[in-house]
Scaffold this active site. Structure first.
Site, PDB file in Angstrom:
ATOM      1  N   THR A 148      45.113  33.185  31.654  1.00  0.00           N
ATOM      2  CA  THR A 148      44.980  34.283  30.690  1.00  0.00           C
ATOM      3  C   THR A 148      46.208  35.174  30.861  1.00  0.00           C
ATOM      4  O   THR A 148      47.260  34.880  30.309  1.00  0.00           O
ATOM      5  CB  THR A 148      43.662  35.069  30.885  1.00  0.00           C
ATOM      6  OG1 THR A 148      43.524  35.444  32.243  1.00  0.00           O
ATOM      7  CG2 THR A 148      42.483  34.219  30.469  1.00  0.00           C
ATOM      8  N   LYS A 170      42.766  30.121  37.956  1.00  0.00           N
ATOM      9  CA  LYS A 170      43.308  31.177  37.097  1.00  0.00           C
ATOM     10  C   LYS A 170      42.679  32.516  37.497  1.00  0.00           C
ATOM     11  O   LYS A 170      41.616  32.564  38.102  1.00  0.00           O
ATOM     12  CB  LYS A 170      43.066  30.908  35.626  1.00  0.00           C
ATOM     13  CG  LYS A 170      41.658  30.910  35.164  1.00  0.00           C
ATOM     14  CD  LYS A 170      41.017  32.157  34.605  1.00  0.00           C
ATOM     15  CE  LYS A 170      41.896  33.254  34.160  1.00  0.00           C
ATOM     16  NZ  LYS A 170      41.034  34.421  33.751  1.00  0.00           N
ATOM     17  N   THR A 181      38.255  37.355  35.319  1.00  0.00           N
ATOM     18  CA  THR A 181      37.535  36.145  35.718  1.00  0.00           C
ATOM     19  C   THR A 181      38.382  35.223  36.582  1.00  0.00           C
ATOM     20  O   THR A 181      39.536  34.961  36.274  1.00  0.00           O
ATOM     21  CB  THR A 181      37.073  35.366  34.482  1.00  0.00           C
ATOM     22  OG1 THR A 181      36.226  36.199  33.738  1.00  0.00           O
ATOM     23  CG2 THR A 181      36.334  34.113  34.896  1.00  0.00           C
ATOM     24  N   GLU A 261      48.426  41.203  38.424  1.00  0.00           N
ATOM     25  CA  GLU A 261      49.346  41.956  37.574  1.00  0.00           C
ATOM     26  C   GLU A 261      49.220  43.441  37.817  1.00  0.00           C
ATOM     27  O   GLU A 261      48.135  43.957  38.027  1.00  0.00           O
ATOM     28  CB  GLU A 261      49.077  41.671  36.111  1.00  0.00           C
ATOM     29  CG  GLU A 261      49.864  40.488  35.634  1.00  0.00           C
ATOM     30  CD  GLU A 261      49.500  40.148  34.213  1.00  0.00           C
ATOM     31  OE1 GLU A 261      49.438  41.074  33.399  1.00  0.00           O
ATOM     32  OE2 GLU A 261      49.290  38.957  33.950  1.00  0.00           O
ATOM     33  N   ASN A 380      44.924  47.463  32.207  1.00  0.00           N
ATOM     34  CA  ASN A 380      43.478  47.442  32.002  1.00  0.00           C
ATOM     35  C   ASN A 380      42.977  48.505  31.039  1.00  0.00           C
ATOM     36  O   ASN A 380      41.787  48.589  30.775  1.00  0.00           O
ATOM     37  CB  ASN A 380      42.774  47.545  33.351  1.00  0.00           C
ATOM     38  CG  ASN A 380      42.964  46.268  34.138  1.00  0.00           C
ATOM     39  OD1 ASN A 380      42.528  45.210  33.723  1.00  0.00           O
ATOM     40  ND2 ASN A 380      43.673  46.358  35.255  1.00  0.00           N
ATOM     41  N   SER A 385      41.711  46.149  22.791  1.00  0.00           N
ATOM     42  CA  SER A 385      42.138  46.732  21.514  1.00  0.00           C
ATOM     43  C   SER A 385      43.574  46.361  21.204  1.00  0.00           C
ATOM     44  O   SER A 385      44.213  45.684  21.974  1.00  0.00           O
ATOM     45  CB  SER A 385      41.970  48.243  21.553  1.00  0.00           C
ATOM     46  OG  SER A 385      42.561  48.792  22.706  1.00  0.00           O
TER      47      SER A 385
END
Lengths: 385, 385
Positions: A148, A170, A181, A261, A380, A385
């Site tokens: 992702t 991942k 996740t 990240e 985050n 959005s």
């Protein structure tokens, strides 16, 4: 190569438009046998995604033929329609592979609440395309398809004498992927029965993924799966297999931590001389979940008071006024007071080593976490959005 | 006026150089009686600052003559020298006031590990100057002297029929002051005995300060103190006093939340229709401590999936697939799926109202928190250095 290193496995990773980037987003891993052994551990969150609810049932008999994974949508809190989507995903794969749907695992990752008709159609198309392109060299594509916000794929391999373990993961800790996740698929051609696979997997995850606590947030979709084909014909001594599996899991956990990240420090919290391993884990986690400590590390500030303030909230056995705290090799606190000056601690390297010596016993545990940074907040705060 | 609104109290706030800004940094509040009733609640952190260790003993007999508070240093994890500093602080105040040292409370706030000879000398000078300048109008100066990174002093008053409560607080939630200490002093001229004061204070803090959970980090120095002079001669009905005291505490808790530095949203989490009040609190806290949820609110993103993921980690009684979530008046999740679209939710106002309807009982609780912002990280990554 990842999951296709061990004999008996084929994999694929295809792009069906679940990701707005048009990168690969559906992965399929198939076990060609002769054994069809599977084991899995799942998120302990009571709010579970539909693929988790499905996979928990599939794995119960220890038989797994294949696993389908998608990025680009968590299929969590999508109602009965969402559960049907998962069911149809397994049915479609089973039909094409000529196996039972009850032996096909499903994993999803992405935004909670995503799982409409368009999502379903794309996932089913991914199953078709994935199974049509299965290959013993497909491990790399599969590892790309489950990414992702990961900046790179995570893969690990252990090669034994005539047998091997391959794995892909991942998720950037619990930190990076916005909604956090962690999906892991591990394959092996060692000869294992279902009980052995389950025992080995639980032992390995307990000291690796379970101790990666990047931001304390627990996903609704976490799943770690082990599939064994027995294709090597080799029965590996249990201890040797457990050790190799743990090393593979630990390698992946370190990769997840390193790719968190927004993080600028990989913090290894080692709690030593605890009364019990449970105590050591509790103490380590209290630090890993303390925002003030994590923000201080981001600022390269050896603010050891925040370590004491964090561990003081636990009920682990220790005397708060007789604890030693070491940061990157410098003892900054001892016997309830300051020790060497803060200026002696260099926190500029990404790798950060925190040792908390509880001075009451002989147990120890290591928790991995990351710092709390501007980029974490940025990443985050702008996900859905 | 704050703590000097009720009759029988004098206060002062002086500057002795503990703060690099040379602002006021030592406060003294003295109870002139006729009653000398005191009660206090303390941080539940096992890592306790020296003033906490001292004050816990002082308050045991329910008699409190005075309280000395300093900003600019927590005097926590400063060894036996630090404890002696606290002891000497109480001794000096007692000597000047002609009372027993065992009836003088001490509070400190600032960086953990700070409490050397220079700190001690300044605090003792503050006691001298503070007691020399005590005044029935000193409440305002005192409220200024306890500020750390607070942008403004926090004061609250309740005026009854012939009696009153006055109060001051510092600390911007658990969020702003880098290391997060909340200090509160409440005075009243109502006639109370020690047991009544203790009961009323515990009841009021339980539903106010204890439910302000700005960043989940627990301080080593938190103390909330109630002192009663009885100077009004009025015995207030217990229920009326409890209600007034709770209102004062709730007012201060809202001020602390509203001044949480770095925060851009004041989030009120109302958990309703829970099986028990404890369940409601546990569920509310799990949301208040979820970094992903808090970062989403910062980004004005009504990411309700993070609410479900947070509450799913608790063991409270509810069905995750039968919970309603409302954000600023819009029901975004119901019956395990999405409800009204995210676009309908306006999260731009600072005041954010989250309602979680567990649909299993009749209990409720409200938790106050803040969002997780760039400024929070900035503030807390650059505190001690």
């Amino acid at each position: 190569m990842s999951v296709t290193v061990p004999a008996g496995f084929e994999a694929a990773g295809v792009a069906v438009g679940l990701k707005s980037t048009h990168a690969r987003d559906v992965a399929v891993v198939v076990n060609r046998g002769p054994l069809k052994v599977g084991a899995a551990v799942f998120t302990s969150n009571r709010a579970k995604a539909n693929p988790i609810l499905w996979s928990e049932q599939v794995v119960k008999d220890g038989v797994v033929e294949a696993i389908v994974l998608n990025s680009g949508g968590a299929n969590c809190f999508t109602g009965s329609f969402g559960f049907q989507t998962t069911h149809q995903t397994a049915e479609r794969a089973a039909e094409l592979l000529g196996v039972g749907a009850g032996d096909v695992l499903v994993c999803s990752t992405g935004l909670i609440g995503t799982g409409d008709e368009v999502f379903r159609a794309k996932v089913l198309a991914g199953v078709d395309q994935g199974i049509a392109t299965l290959s013993p060299e497909g491990g790399e594509d599969a590892s790309l398809a489950i990414m992702t916000t990961d900046s790179k794929p995570k893969r690990a391999v252990h090669v034994g004498a005539g047998w091997s373990i391959g794995a892909m993961a991942k998720g950037a800790g619990m930190l990076a992927p916005g909604l956090a996740t962690m999906l892991v698929v591990i394959t092996t051609d060692a000869v294992l029965d279902a009980a052995e696979a389950d025992t080995a997997l639980r032992a390995a995850t307990r000291v690796s993924f379970d101790r990666l606590d990047s931001d304390g947030c627990m996903s609704t979709n976490d799943q770690v799966t082990l599939m064994a084909s027995g294709a090597s014909g080799i029965r590996v001594p249990a201890e040797e297999f457990a050790e190799a599996l743990t090393a593979v899991c630990d390698d992946l956990a370190a990769q997840l931590q390193g790719d968190a990240e927004g993080a600028s420090h990989d913090i290894t919290i080692r709690v030593v001389n605890a009364a019990s391993e449970d105590d050591a884990v509790v103490v380590g986690r209290s630090i890993a979940r303390n925002n003030l400590f994590k923000a201080a590390i981001f600022g390269n500030d050896p603010n050891w008071g925040r370590v004491l303030a964090a561990i003081g909230t636990t009920d682990a056995a220790f005397d708060p006024y007789d604890v030693d705290v070491w940061m990157n090799g410098v003892r900054v606190c001892t016997a309830g007071g300051p020790d060497r000056p803060r200026e002696d601690v260099d926190l500029t390297p990404r790798a950060t080593d925190l040792v908390v010596d509880l001075r009451v016993g002989e147990a120890a545990a290591t928790i991995r976490t990351n710092d709390l940074t501007h980029d974490y907040v940025h990443e985050n705060s702008a996900y859905s959005s």
